[in-house]
Design a protein around this motif. Structure first.
Motif, PDB file in Angstrom:
ATOM      1  N   VAL A  12       0.745  -1.136  -0.069  1.00 43.00           N
ATOM      2  CA  VAL A  12      -0.241   0.024  -0.024  1.00 43.00           C
ATOM      3  C   VAL A  12       0.860   1.104  -0.050  1.00 43.00           C
ATOM      4  N   SER A  13       1.911   1.200   0.785  1.00 42.01           N
ATOM      5  CA  SER A  13       2.704   2.445   0.630  1.00 42.01           C
ATOM      6  C   SER A  13       3.511   2.511  -0.559  1.00 42.01           C
ATOM      7  N   LEU A  14       4.002   1.641  -1.272  1.00 37.99           N
ATOM      8  CA  LEU A  14       4.414   1.474  -2.470  1.00 37.99           C
ATOM      9  C   LEU A  14       3.517   2.329  -3.577  1.00 37.99           C
ATOM     10  N   ILE A  15       2.078   1.633  -3.468  1.00 41.42           N
ATOM     11  CA  ILE A  15       1.257   2.193  -4.459  1.00 41.42           C
ATOM     12  C   ILE A  15       1.060   3.737  -4.002  1.00 41.42           C
ATOM     13  N   ALA A  16       0.885   4.050  -3.071  1.00 39.10           N
ATOM     14  CA  ALA A  16       0.688   5.449  -2.577  1.00 39.10           C
ATOM     15  C   ALA A  16       1.492   6.443  -3.049  1.00 39.10           C
ATOM     16  N   GLU A  17       2.902   5.939  -3.056  1.00 42.88           N
ATOM     17  CA  GLU A  17       4.191   6.586  -3.300  1.00 42.88           C
ATOM     18  C   GLU A  17       4.108   6.840  -4.905  1.00 42.88           C
ATOM     19  N   GLY A  18       3.698   5.546  -5.491  1.00 37.66           N
ATOM     20  CA  GLY A  18       3.448   5.881  -7.038  1.00 37.66           C
ATOM     21  C   GLY A  18       2.342   6.697  -7.548  1.00 37.66           C
ATOM     22  N   LEU A  19       1.428   6.849  -6.818  1.00 43.44           N
ATOM     23  CA  LEU A  19       0.523   7.951  -7.071  1.00 43.44           C
ATOM     24  C   LEU A  19       0.682   9.274  -6.557  1.00 43.44           C
ATOM     25  N   GLY A  20       1.805   9.441  -5.812  1.00 48.75           N
ATOM     26  CA  GLY A  20       2.274  10.976  -5.542  1.00 48.75           C
ATOM     27  C   GLY A  20       2.196  11.358  -4.161  1.00 48.75           C
ATOM     28  N   GLN A  21       1.485  10.514  -3.474  1.00 48.04           N
ATOM     29  CA  GLN A  21       1.166  10.626  -1.901  1.00 48.04           C
ATOM     30  C   GLN A  21       2.592  10.522  -1.142  1.00 48.04           C
ATOM     31  N   LYS A  22       2.896  11.313  -0.285  1.00 48.71           N
ATOM     32  CA  LYS A  22       4.387  11.026   0.550  1.00 48.71           C
ATOM     33  C   LYS A  22       3.786  10.491   2.015  1.00 48.71           C
ATOM     34  N   ILE A  23       4.331   9.343   2.228  1.00 49.87           N
ATOM     35  CA  ILE A  23       4.085   8.471   3.597  1.00 49.87           C
ATOM     36  C   ILE A  23       5.364   8.705   4.211  1.00 49.87           C
ATOM     37  N   PRO A  24       5.503   9.501   5.479  1.00 49.88           N
ATOM     38  CA  PRO A  24       6.648   9.538   6.270  1.00 49.88           C
ATOM     39  C   PRO A  24       7.170   7.941   6.496  1.00 49.88           C
ATOM     40  N   LYS A  25       8.206   7.657   6.477  1.00 53.99           N
ATOM     41  CA  LYS A  25       8.810   6.306   6.646  1.00 53.99           C
ATOM     42  C   LYS A  25       8.673   5.835   8.043  1.00 53.99           C
ATOM     43  N   GLY A  26       8.976   6.780   8.912  1.00 58.00           N
ATOM     44  CA  GLY A  26       8.657   6.724  10.628  1.00 58.00           C
ATOM     45  C   GLY A  26       7.386   5.994  10.861  1.00 58.00           C
ATOM     46  N   TYR A  27       6.104   6.223  10.058  1.00 54.05           N
ATOM     47  CA  TYR A  27       5.013   5.605  10.406  1.00 54.05           C
ATOM     48  C   TYR A  27       5.068   4.120   9.888  1.00 54.05           C
ATOM     49  N   ILE A  28       5.565   3.891   8.952  1.00 50.48           N
ATOM     50  CA  ILE A  28       5.551   2.348   8.426  1.00 50.48           C
ATOM     51  C   ILE A  28       6.630   1.776   9.463  1.00 50.48           C
ATOM     52  N   TYR A  29       7.677   2.352   9.674  1.00 50.51           N
ATOM     53  CA  TYR A  29       8.803   1.428  10.534  1.00 50.51           C
ATOM     54  C   TYR A  29       8.134   1.389  12.048  1.00 50.51           C
ATOM     55  N   PHE A  30       7.284   2.191  12.591  1.00 52.44           N
ATOM     56  CA  PHE A  30       6.857   2.459  13.782  1.00 52.44           C
ATOM     57  C   PHE A  30       5.657   1.129  13.711  1.00 52.44           C
TER      58      PHE A  30
END
Length: 65
Positions: A12-30
């Protein structure tokens, strides 16, 4: 189940970044660290409880004709 959750989270994070959304990596790591910690607690709690196995009754015998 935990591995499937990780795959979905990363996908989901890769798809979101591919669509231009910026997700901070800290959220994913947490989220990953919290899931691993929770699973570790679950494994530790499960190893401490030693329940007796279920005792099944003997199978019924068929009525002879």
């Amino acid at each position: 189940m935990l591995a499937l959750s990780f795959l979905l989270l990363i996908g989901v994070s890769l798809i979101a970044e591919g669509l231009g959304q910026k997700i901070p990596k800290g959220y994913i790591y947490f989220a990953i660290a919290f899931a691993v910690f929770t699973e570790w607690l679950n494994i530790r709690a499960g190893s401490r409880t030693k329940a007796k196995p279920v005792q099944l009754h003997q199978p019924y015998e068929q009525a002879k004709e």
